[in-house]
Design a protein around this motif. Structure first.
Motif, PDB file in Angstrom:
ATOM      1  N   LEU A  61       0.826  -1.208   0.000  1.00 41.74           N
ATOM      2  CA  LEU A  61       0.000   0.000   0.000  1.00 41.74           C
ATOM      3  C   LEU A  61       0.860   1.258   0.000  1.00 41.74           C
ATOM      4  CD1 LEU A  61      -2.762   1.376   0.138  1.00 41.74           C
ATOM      5  CD2 LEU A  61      -2.663   1.108   2.633  1.00 41.74           C
ATOM      6  N   SER A 102       2.559   1.772  -3.330  1.00 37.27           N
ATOM      7  CA  SER A 102       1.565   2.108  -4.353  1.00 37.27           C
ATOM      8  C   SER A 102       1.140   3.572  -4.238  1.00 37.27           C
ATOM      9  CB  SER A 102       0.335   1.209  -4.224  1.00 37.27           C
ATOM     10  OG  SER A 102       0.687  -0.134  -4.457  1.00 37.27           O
ATOM     11  N   ILE A 103       0.906   4.023  -3.015  1.00 42.74           N
ATOM     12  CA  ILE A 103       0.513   5.421  -2.803  1.00 42.74           C
ATOM     13  C   ILE A 103       1.631   6.349  -3.260  1.00 42.74           C
ATOM     14  CG2 ILE A 103       0.095   7.159  -1.013  1.00 42.74           C
ATOM     15  CD1 ILE A 103      -1.572   5.039   0.471  1.00 42.74           C
ATOM     16  N   VAL A 150      -6.142   4.016   3.861  1.00 36.15           N
ATOM     17  CA  VAL A 150      -5.396   4.910   2.968  1.00 36.15           C
ATOM     18  C   VAL A 150      -5.090   6.224   3.686  1.00 36.15           C
ATOM     19  CG1 VAL A 150      -5.560   6.278   0.843  1.00 36.15           C
ATOM     20  CG2 VAL A 150      -6.244   3.871   0.840  1.00 36.15           C
ATOM     21  N   LEU A 165      -6.790   1.537  -5.305  1.00 36.06           N
ATOM     22  CA  LEU A 165      -5.996   0.502  -4.658  1.00 36.06           C
ATOM     23  C   LEU A 165      -6.836  -0.575  -3.978  1.00 36.06           C
ATOM     24  CD1 LEU A 165      -3.316   2.902  -3.152  1.00 36.06           C
ATOM     25  CD2 LEU A 165      -3.114   1.483  -5.210  1.00 36.06           C
ATOM     26  N   GLU A 166      -8.180  -0.410  -4.071  1.00 31.32           N
ATOM     27  CA  GLU A 166      -9.122  -1.369  -3.502  1.00 31.32           C
ATOM     28  C   GLU A 166      -8.831  -1.640  -2.027  1.00 31.32           C
ATOM     29  OE1 GLU A 166      -8.903  -4.708  -6.172  1.00 31.32           O
ATOM     30  OE2 GLU A 166     -10.097  -3.665  -7.683  1.00 31.32           O
ATOM     31  N   ARG A 167      -8.683  -0.545  -1.282  1.00 33.52           N
ATOM     32  CA  ARG A 167      -8.434  -0.608   0.152  1.00 33.52           C
ATOM     33  C   ARG A 167      -9.412   0.327   0.852  1.00 33.52           C
ATOM     34  NH1 ARG A 167      -3.116  -2.885   0.239  1.00 33.52           N
ATOM     35  NH2 ARG A 167      -3.086  -3.071   2.503  1.00 33.52           N
ATOM     36  N   ILE A 190       1.842   6.568  -7.099  1.00 27.57           N
ATOM     37  CA  ILE A 190       0.767   7.378  -7.682  1.00 27.57           C
ATOM     38  C   ILE A 190       1.033   8.861  -7.442  1.00 27.57           C
ATOM     39  CG2 ILE A 190      -1.681   7.964  -7.513  1.00 27.57           C
ATOM     40  CD1 ILE A 190      -2.126   4.925  -6.861  1.00 27.57           C
ATOM     41  N   LEU A 204      -7.720   7.304  -4.169  1.00 32.11           N
ATOM     42  CA  LEU A 204      -6.666   6.324  -3.885  1.00 32.11           C
ATOM     43  C   LEU A 204      -7.262   5.022  -3.350  1.00 32.11           C
ATOM     44  CD1 LEU A 204      -4.025   8.668  -2.218  1.00 32.11           C
ATOM     45  CD2 LEU A 204      -3.759   7.446  -4.385  1.00 32.11           C
TER      46      LEU A 204
END
Length: 196
Positions: free
Chosen positions: A21, A24-25, A52, A45-47, A28, A41
Motif C-alpha cells: 500500500l 503504491s501510494i 489509505v 488501490l481497492e483498500r 501514484i 486512492l
C-alpha cells in the motif's frame, strides 16, 4: 545445465506480485499533476479509505521526521508531494534559471481581491483597487489562478473566483484557511470597501 547438489541455491528474495500500500501510494503521488483524494486512492488501490488516510498521514509524518527535501501535504481536498519549504530557494533557482516567475504587485493585489470577494466582477475588482484590472484579470485567468464563475443576475457582469490550482499553490485545503484580512487593512478605508 544441472545444478550441483552440493551448492546451495542462489538467494533471491521473493518479490510480491503487487507492491504494498505504501509503495503504491507513493508511486501514484509521484505522477499526479494535482492533489489526489483519499477516496480516489482507496478506490484505485481497492483498500478502505480509513487505511489509505492513515497511511498518508504516516508517510507525511515520516518524511518530516526524516528531514526529506519533500513533504506530503493535504491541500485542495487531496494529497500531493511538495518541495519542503526550506528547499524552495534552491528549487526556484533550478526551475526559473534566472527568469522572473513571480506575480507582479498588480497581479497579487488583484488576486487578493478575487480571493476575498469571490465571486466578484472585473468592475468590482477595479473599484477596490482604484485602477483598471482587466489586463491583470486576463493574466491570472491564463495562469489558472482564477476562473469564470457565472454572471451576476442583476448586472449580467461576468463573475470570477479562485481555482483549485490557487489553493494548491498557496498550500490551502479550502478558502476558510485564508488569513483574516481585517488586521492588515488601514483604519481609514471607506466602509463600502471593507464590508462589501
Amino acid at each position: 545445465m544441472t545444478e550441483d547438489p552440493g551448492e546451495a541455491p542462489p538467494e533471491h528474495p521473493e518479490l510480491p506480485e503487487f507492491p504494498g500500500l505504501r509503495a503504491s501510494i507513493e508511486a501514484i503521488l509521484l505522477v499526479v499533476d494535482e492533489p489526489v483524494t483519499e477516496m480516489t486512492l482507496a478506490q484505485l488501490l481497492e483498500r478502505p479509505r480509513s487505511e489509505v488516510a492513515e497511511t498518508l498521514r504516516e508517510l507525511a509524518a515520516e518524511y518530516t521526521e526524516q528531514g526529506r527535501g519533500f513533504d506530503l501535504r493535504e491541500v485542495a481536498g487531496g494529497w500531493r508531494f511538495y518541495t519542503r519549504d526550506a528547499c524552495a530557494p534552491v528549487v526556484e533557482r533550478f526551475v526559473t534559471d534566472g527568469q522572473q516567475a513571480r506575480l507582479t504587485q498588480a497581479a497579487l493585489e488583484t488576486l487578493a481581491v478575487v480571493a476575498y470577494r469571490q465571486p466578484v466582477s472585473r468592475a468590482r475588482v477595479s473599484a477596490v483597487r482604484g485602477v483598471n484590472s482587466d489586463g491583470v484579470m486576463r493574466t491570472l485567468t491564463l495562469r489558472g489562478l482564477i476562473e469564470a464563475a457565472g454572471q451576476d443576475p442583476e448586472s449580467q457582469a461576468h463573475l470570477y473566483r479562485t481555482t483549485g490550482y490557487f489553493l494548491e499553490r498557496l498550500g490551502l485545503r479550502d478558502l476558510d484557511e485564508l488569513p483574516e484580512l481585517a488586521p492588515y487593512l488601514p483604519d481609514d478605508l471607506p466602509d463600502d470597501i471593507v464590508d462589501s
